[in-house]
Design an enzyme around this catalytic site. Structure first.
Site, PDB file in Angstrom:
ATOM      1  N   GLN A  97       4.094   7.835  -3.128  1.00  9.11           N
ATOM      2  CA  GLN A  97       3.821   6.996  -1.955  1.00  9.11           C
ATOM      3  C   GLN A  97       2.330   6.645  -1.882  1.00  9.11           C
ATOM      4  O   GLN A  97       1.472   7.530  -2.069  1.00  9.11           O
ATOM      5  CB  GLN A  97       4.238   7.730  -0.672  1.00  9.11           C
ATOM      6  CG  GLN A  97       4.142   6.865   0.585  1.00  9.11           C
ATOM      7  CD  GLN A  97       4.652   7.575   1.840  1.00  9.11           C
ATOM      8  OE1 GLN A  97       4.892   8.788   1.831  1.00  9.11           O
ATOM      9  NE2 GLN A  97       4.811   6.818   2.909  1.00  9.11           N
ATOM     10  N   HIS A 103       8.833   2.854   4.057  1.00  5.97           N
ATOM     11  CA  HIS A 103       9.393   1.573   3.619  1.00  5.97           C
ATOM     12  C   HIS A 103      10.315   1.810   2.435  1.00  5.97           C
ATOM     13  O   HIS A 103      10.136   2.755   1.669  1.00  5.97           O
ATOM     14  CB  HIS A 103       8.277   0.594   3.225  1.00  5.97           C
ATOM     15  CG  HIS A 103       7.297   1.177   2.263  1.00  5.97           C
ATOM     16  ND1 HIS A 103       6.265   1.985   2.682  1.00  5.97           N
ATOM     17  CD2 HIS A 103       7.212   1.109   0.916  1.00  5.97           C
ATOM     18  CE1 HIS A 103       5.579   2.379   1.630  1.00  5.97           C
ATOM     19  NE2 HIS A 103       6.129   1.872   0.538  1.00  5.97           N
TER      20      HIS A 103
END
Ligand code: 5GP
Length: 143
Positions: A97, A103
């Site tokens: 990430q 997301h």
């Protein structure tokens, strides 16, 4: 795990402080084009509510988010005339990430075409806008 930071880049996009090429928005969710696409038509789907990643997102937010991921996946496949869809979701730096507002990546795939590298280089914005148009048209045809 760190707390959610409201100054992350996607929070700024959600507040309208930074532009994005949006393809979808409803009460709970926004979807916009990734500026460093791993394939043509790479879309990011995120909740409006702040959560760092899968490890802290409330279940009700996750439930509405994943339904939007399915909707976008269908539109990306149709709009981009793809053979398949890859969905990625990374958690924490060790998990890959880089932006800390949860997301899902929705990435169209074509037989025989390998996936580009993650967040490796800026895409061509004119091309990204053309892909966004196709995805918006596919979303409009869905409803
Ligand atoms: P992560 O590694 O957090 O799962 O992915 C973050 C994604 O956000 C990457 O694919 C990267 O290309 C994308 N990204 C980073 N900054 C921006 C930005 O300012 N706008 C958009 N639309 N995408 C971004």
């Amino acid at each position: 795990m760190s707390a959610y930071d409201p100054n992350n880049i996607f929070a700024k996009i959600l507040r309208g402080e930074i532009p994005c090429e949006k393809v979808f928005e409803d009460e709970n969710t926004v979807a916009f084009m990734d500026v460093m696409p791993r394939a043509a038509g790479h879309v990011l789907v995120l909740p409006k509510a702040g959560a760092r990643n899968l490890l802290d997102i409330p279940q009700d937010t996750l439930a509405t988010l994943i339904v939007s991921v399915q909707k976008i996946a269908r539109a990306v496949k149709a709009g981009m005339e793809a053979d398949g869809i890859t969905v990625h979701q990374f958690n924490e730096p060790a998990g890959g990430q880089t932006v800390f507002h949860i997301h899902f990546h929705v990435i169209p795939r074509w037989e025989g075409a390998s996936l580009g590298h993650h967040a490796a280089r800026m895409g061509d914005m004119a091309e990204i806008r053309r892909h966004a148009e196709k995805i918006r048209a596919a979303l409009a045809a869905q409803s």
